[in-house]
Design a protein around this motif. Sequence first.
Motif, PDB file in Angstrom:
ATOM      1  N   LEU A 315       0.803  -1.222   0.000  1.00 49.96           N
ATOM      2  CA  LEU A 315       0.000   0.000   0.000  1.00 49.96           C
ATOM      3  C   LEU A 315       0.839   1.276   0.000  1.00 49.96           C
ATOM      4  CD1 LEU A 315      -2.792  -1.064   2.536  1.00 49.96           C
ATOM      5  CD2 LEU A 315      -2.920  -1.032   0.040  1.00 49.96           C
ATOM      6  N   SER A 316       2.151   1.117  -0.058  1.00 47.43           N
ATOM      7  CA  SER A 316       3.027   2.290  -0.052  1.00 47.43           C
ATOM      8  C   SER A 316       2.884   3.116  -1.329  1.00 47.43           C
ATOM      9  CB  SER A 316       4.486   1.863   0.121  1.00 47.43           C
ATOM     10  OG  SER A 316       4.899   1.019  -0.950  1.00 47.43           O
ATOM     11  N   VAL A 317       2.288   2.528  -2.369  1.00 56.71           N
ATOM     12  CA  VAL A 317       2.088   3.259  -3.633  1.00 56.71           C
ATOM     13  C   VAL A 317       0.960   4.278  -3.521  1.00 56.71           C
ATOM     14  CG1 VAL A 317       2.983   1.349  -5.011  1.00 56.71           C
ATOM     15  CG2 VAL A 317       0.538   1.438  -4.476  1.00 56.71           C
ATOM     16  N   ILE A 318       0.127   4.133  -2.485  1.00 56.91           N
ATOM     17  CA  ILE A 318      -0.973   5.078  -2.282  1.00 56.91           C
ATOM     18  C   ILE A 318      -0.378   6.425  -1.865  1.00 56.91           C
ATOM     19  CG2 ILE A 318      -3.032   5.593  -0.915  1.00 56.91           C
ATOM     20  CD1 ILE A 318      -3.462   2.623  -0.572  1.00 56.91           C
ATOM     21  N   PRO A 319      -0.888   7.528  -2.420  1.00 54.04           N
ATOM     22  CA  PRO A 319      -0.348   8.856  -2.087  1.00 54.04           C
ATOM     23  C   PRO A 319      -0.712   9.326  -0.681  1.00 54.04           C
ATOM     24  CG  PRO A 319      -2.247   9.078  -3.526  1.00 54.04           C
ATOM     25  CD  PRO A 319      -1.935   7.619  -3.478  1.00 54.04           C
ATOM     26  N   ILE A 320      -0.351   8.518   0.302  1.00 57.96           N
ATOM     27  CA  ILE A 320      -0.574   8.827   1.712  1.00 57.96           C
ATOM     28  C   ILE A 320       0.737   8.538   2.427  1.00 57.96           C
ATOM     29  CG2 ILE A 320      -1.859   8.224   3.813  1.00 57.96           C
ATOM     30  CD1 ILE A 320      -4.170   7.321   2.086  1.00 57.96           C
ATOM     31  N   PRO A 321       1.137   9.388   3.373  1.00 58.31           N
ATOM     32  CA  PRO A 321       2.372   9.109   4.120  1.00 58.31           C
ATOM     33  C   PRO A 321       2.408   7.679   4.650  1.00 58.31           C
ATOM     34  CG  PRO A 321       1.549  11.276   4.682  1.00 58.31           C
ATOM     35  CD  PRO A 321       0.507  10.635   3.817  1.00 58.31           C
ATOM     36  N   VAL A 325      -0.281   4.975   6.748  1.00 54.89           N
ATOM     37  CA  VAL A 325      -0.691   3.659   6.245  1.00 54.89           C
ATOM     38  C   VAL A 325      -0.363   2.577   7.271  1.00 54.89           C
ATOM     39  CG1 VAL A 325      -0.291   1.916   4.470  1.00 54.89           C
ATOM     40  CG2 VAL A 325      -0.445   4.323   3.832  1.00 54.89           C
ATOM     41  N   LYS A 326       0.851   2.652   7.818  1.00 53.86           N
ATOM     42  CA  LYS A 326       1.286   1.655   8.808  1.00 53.86           C
ATOM     43  C   LYS A 326       0.427   1.741  10.071  1.00 53.86           C
ATOM     44  CE  LYS A 326       5.235   0.037  11.527  1.00 53.86           C
ATOM     45  NZ  LYS A 326       4.814  -1.371  11.328  1.00 53.86           N
ATOM     46  N   ALA A 327       0.108   2.956  10.491  1.00 55.39           N
ATOM     47  CA  ALA A 327      -0.711   3.128  11.704  1.00 55.39           C
ATOM     48  C   ALA A 327      -2.094   2.506  11.520  1.00 55.39           C
ATOM     49  CB  ALA A 327      -0.837   4.609  12.041  1.00 55.39           C
ATOM     50  N   ILE A 328      -2.692   2.700  10.342  1.00 55.24           N
ATOM     51  CA  ILE A 328      -4.019   2.138  10.064  1.00 55.24           C
ATOM     52  C   ILE A 328      -3.959   0.612  10.023  1.00 55.24           C
ATOM     53  CG2 ILE A 328      -5.851   1.952   8.332  1.00 55.24           C
ATOM     54  CD1 ILE A 328      -5.201   4.855   7.533  1.00 55.24           C
ATOM     55  N   ILE A 329      -2.971   0.079   9.322  1.00 57.35           N
ATOM     56  CA  ILE A 329      -2.833  -1.376   9.194  1.00 57.35           C
ATOM     57  C   ILE A 329      -2.564  -2.016  10.548  1.00 57.35           C
ATOM     58  CG2 ILE A 329      -1.339  -3.212   8.289  1.00 57.35           C
ATOM     59  CD1 ILE A 329      -1.062  -1.517   5.746  1.00 57.35           C
ATOM     60  N   ASP A 330      -1.651  -1.425  11.311  1.00 55.02           N
ATOM     61  CA  ASP A 330      -1.320  -2.000  12.627  1.00 55.02           C
ATOM     62  C   ASP A 330      -2.492  -1.925  13.602  1.00 55.02           C
ATOM     63  OD1 ASP A 330       1.141  -2.704  11.743  1.00 55.02           O
ATOM     64  OD2 ASP A 330       2.246  -1.111  12.766  1.00 55.02           O
ATOM     65  N   THR A 331      -3.332  -0.885  13.473  1.00 53.90           N
ATOM     66  CA  THR A 331      -4.520  -0.782  14.326  1.00 53.90           C
ATOM     67  C   THR A 331      -5.516  -1.897  14.004  1.00 53.90           C
ATOM     68  OG1 THR A 331      -4.298   1.627  14.529  1.00 53.90           O
ATOM     69  CG2 THR A 331      -6.468   0.673  15.003  1.00 53.90           C
TER      70      THR A 331
END
Length: 349
Positions: A315-321, A325-331
């Motif tokens: 998901l790193s290709v998404i134009p979001i820091p 992305v990591k915070a959302i996934i880890d939550t």
Amino acid sequence: MGAYDNCIILIPALQPDERLIQMIHGLHERGFHKIAVTDDGSSDDRQKYFQEVEIMGVKVIHHSKKMGKGVALRSALRLADEKIGESDFYITADCDGQYSPEDIEKVAKELLENPDCFVLGVRTYERKKGKKVRFWLNSCQKLFFRITNHGKECPDPRSGLRGFPASLKKLALCTEGKSYDYELNFLDAAIQKTPVVVVPISSETHNINETSHFRPVVDLLGMYLKFWKYLFTSNVATVFDLVFFIIFESLFSKLGTISIFVATICARAISGSVGYILNRYISFQSKLNPGREMVRYSIVFVCQMAASGILVSLLSVIPIPTVIVKAIIDTILFFVVYNIQKNWVFAEK
């Protein structure tokens, strides 16, 4: 002989009043004659109500001090075994007018029609003036229950009017919890073993009841004590992970860029071990085989790390820091792993 002699009513009572007497009368009129009541440390001036229901044939056990609703329910169940005998079905209720004899009979009828199910009396909360707090509390709890139980829905998780078959009696006796957390823990465990049937009941008596011992905010937090302990232990493990990462990165700094990889693995190994110990003895208070749990915990721990790394990379290709992305996934993974640990790693079998 009563119409419901294969049902035993279990009632925890703290500081009861005339409504306990009225409730027993109403239950007798409907054919419920097997009733066990726990006096959970009520004051001397309330003992007359227990004496009166004993004269009416109700079995009563007394706690010398307040032990909590969970302990009181287990005491009533043991009392029923000792003084009344075995039964096909058990129904839990309250003494303070929250659940009417009519609603208890609804649960009993549903239980007789569905003898292998867990029956839950469900109240309807409307978004009206004067009732908005309870409406929003119930809405939040329904959402939280769904998140922490693999998406399973329950329209009224804190309803104390429940019916269950004798096959769940052992589970009811061994489920942990002293207060209202017991009811949620028992519900969590029961839905893993048997289907749940809901029965609409009146909510008016509950809404106008001024003598309820339920404290909406404090007791709702207490009901999810297991989750809050898990949240605490997870944060402690995270601190260990960060601290030891810094230590190991410093120790292996001469290795160059590979030092980050080595430090990460070593720190995760330590924080994972700390997490296992804390979750076993604090969050879930497991008494099962530690070997089996350790293997399962290790599998979940490795899969969680792998899933986090893979998903963040994809998901790193998404134009979001990336950090967001990591915070959302880890939550999301946090709640998923909580469910897995509760229902698989540390689950009672």
